[in-house]
Design a protein around this motif. Structure first.
Motif, short mmCIF file in Angstrom:
data_model
loop_
_atom_site.label_atom_id
_atom_site.label_comp_id
_atom_site.label_asym_id
_atom_site.label_seq_id
_atom_site.Cartn_x
_atom_site.Cartn_y
_atom_site.Cartn_z
N THR A 1 16.95 -20.15 0.01
CA THR A 1 16.62 -18.77 -0.32
C THR A 1 16.82 -17.89 0.90
O THR A 1 17.18 -18.36 1.99
N SER A 2 16.58 -16.59 0.73
CA SER A 2 16.69 -15.63 1.83
C SER A 2 15.74 -14.48 1.56
O SER A 2 15.11 -14.40 0.49
N ILE A 3 15.65 -13.56 2.51
CA ILE A 3 14.75 -12.43 2.39
C ILE A 3 15.06 -11.59 1.15
O ILE A 3 14.18 -10.95 0.58
N ASP A 4 16.32 -11.59 0.72
CA ASP A 4 16.72 -10.78 -0.44
C ASP A 4 16.07 -11.25 -1.74
O ASP A 4 16.07 -10.52 -2.73
N GLU A 5 15.53 -12.46 -1.74
CA GLU A 5 14.91 -13.00 -2.95
C GLU A 5 13.39 -12.92 -2.91
O GLU A 5 12.72 -13.52 -3.76
N VAL A 6 12.84 -12.17 -1.98
CA VAL A 6 11.38 -12.08 -1.82
C VAL A 6 10.90 -10.67 -2.14
O VAL A 6 11.46 -9.69 -1.63
N SER A 7 9.89 -10.57 -2.99
CA SER A 7 9.22 -9.30 -3.27
C SER A 7 7.73 -9.49 -3.02
O SER A 7 7.12 -10.40 -3.60
N THR A 8 7.14 -8.64 -2.19
CA THR A 8 5.72 -8.75 -1.86
C THR A 8 4.96 -7.52 -2.34
O THR A 8 5.53 -6.44 -2.55
N SER A 9 3.65 -7.68 -2.49
CA SER A 9 2.83 -6.53 -2.89
C SER A 9 2.76 -5.48 -1.79
O SER A 9 2.47 -4.32 -2.06
N ALA A 10 3.04 -5.88 -0.54
CA ALA A 10 3.12 -4.90 0.55
C ALA A 10 4.29 -3.95 0.32
O ALA A 10 4.17 -2.73 0.48
N GLN A 11 5.43 -4.50 -0.06
CA GLN A 11 6.60 -3.67 -0.35
C GLN A 11 6.31 -2.74 -1.53
O GLN A 11 6.65 -1.56 -1.51
N ALA A 12 5.70 -3.29 -2.58
CA ALA A 12 5.41 -2.50 -3.77
C ALA A 12 4.40 -1.40 -3.47
O ALA A 12 4.53 -0.27 -3.96
N GLY A 13 3.39 -1.72 -2.66
CA GLY A 13 2.39 -0.71 -2.31
C GLY A 13 2.97 0.42 -1.49
O GLY A 13 2.69 1.60 -1.75
N ALA A 14 3.81 0.08 -0.51
CA ALA A 14 4.45 1.12 0.30
C ALA A 14 5.39 1.97 -0.55
O ALA A 14 5.48 3.19 -0.36
#
Length: 264
Positions: free
Chosen positions: A69-82
């Motif tokens: 995997t890579s960073i492109d396949e990761v979604s975090t609640s920090a990203q969504a909150g920002a």
């Protein structure tokens, strides 16, 4: 060839802890089953309520455990909150951040200015930090009472650890609720922004949400109008799923991720 579960979908939105790993141990077969789904052309997105680690740190951890995997396949609640704040605030607005440096970094990426004081803050973004204390909560309470927009990355009351369940971000959110009589907007599961953004990023029309918790992963899928698979490798049980009202039940229940390549 017989139809399999993955043949019905174009993307998998996959929870982490309890679904693909438990603490520092991989759930047996998880990496192989996800790799087979990717080989069939499905979009893959690891979707986590954890707001304390950066997407790169999450991706690095998965790679260490044997996932391709890579960073492109990761979604975090920090990203969504920002992202939720960026949609609602002018550029360079000042945001009081309760959380780690990783959460501050997501705020900066969205063109907002992180701070640790209520003075001048027009919003509060709350994520879990092991170093969070009374002084930071007090600053947030002042900002919220002064009218600041409040977004919680997630409201998970507990955090599973090797020592058992410890206070999660939701416990600190509850403290601020009590102190301010306010309610935050929520980015992570079971709210919909995190899942919706992940599906949008993948341009998915038929995503399948996969997780081990009925109260976050599966309820989040229900709220977002997405199909879901409960895997029995983490917190929730088949009996608990069966006891839910029909409209809250997962679409499928499977022992583990191997069910993706057959029909449950």
């Amino acid at each position: 060839m017989s139809e399999t579960l993955v043949d019905r979908y174009d993307a998998l939105l996959i929870d982490l802890d309890g679904t693909v790993y438990r603490g520092k141990e991989v759930v047996p077969g998880a990496a192989e089953e996800i790799a087979k789904a990717r080989a069939k052309g499905l979009g893959i997105r690891y979707v986590t309520n954890n707001a304390s680690r950066s997407p790169q740190a999450v991706a690095d951890h998965l790679v260490e455990l044997g996932f391709d995997t890579s960073i492109d396949e990761v979604s975090t609640s920090a990203q969504a909150g920002a992202a939720m704040l960026a949609e609602r605030l002018p550029k360079r607005s000042t945001v009081l951040v309760l959380g780690t440096k990783a959460l501050e970094a997501e705020v900066l990426k969205r063109g907002l200015i992180p701070t640790d004081t209520a003075d001048g803050a027009v919003a509060v973004l709350q994520g879990l930090s092991m170093d969070l204390g009374w002084r930071q909560l007090a600053e947030a309470a002042v900002a919220i009472r002064n009218g600041a927009l409040w977004v919680a990355c997630n409201v998970d009351v507990t955090l599973p650890t090797e020592r058992g369940l410890l206070p999660g971000n939701g416990s600190f959110v509850a403290a601020l609720k009590a102190a301010t009589d306010a309610e935050p907007l929520v980015a992570g599961k079971p709210a919909t922004p995190l899942l919706q953004q992940a599906a949008k990023d993948l341009q998915a029309n038929r995503p399948l949400v996969i997780g081990d918790r009925l109260d976050t992963d599966i309820l989040g899928a229900v709220n977002a109008g997405m199909d879901s698979l409960l895997v029995l490798t983490g917190v929730s049980t088949a009996a608990e799923a069966q006891a839910l009202p029909d409209e809250q039940k997962p679409t499928y229940v499977g022992a583990d991720l191997s069910v993706l390549h057959r029909l449950p």
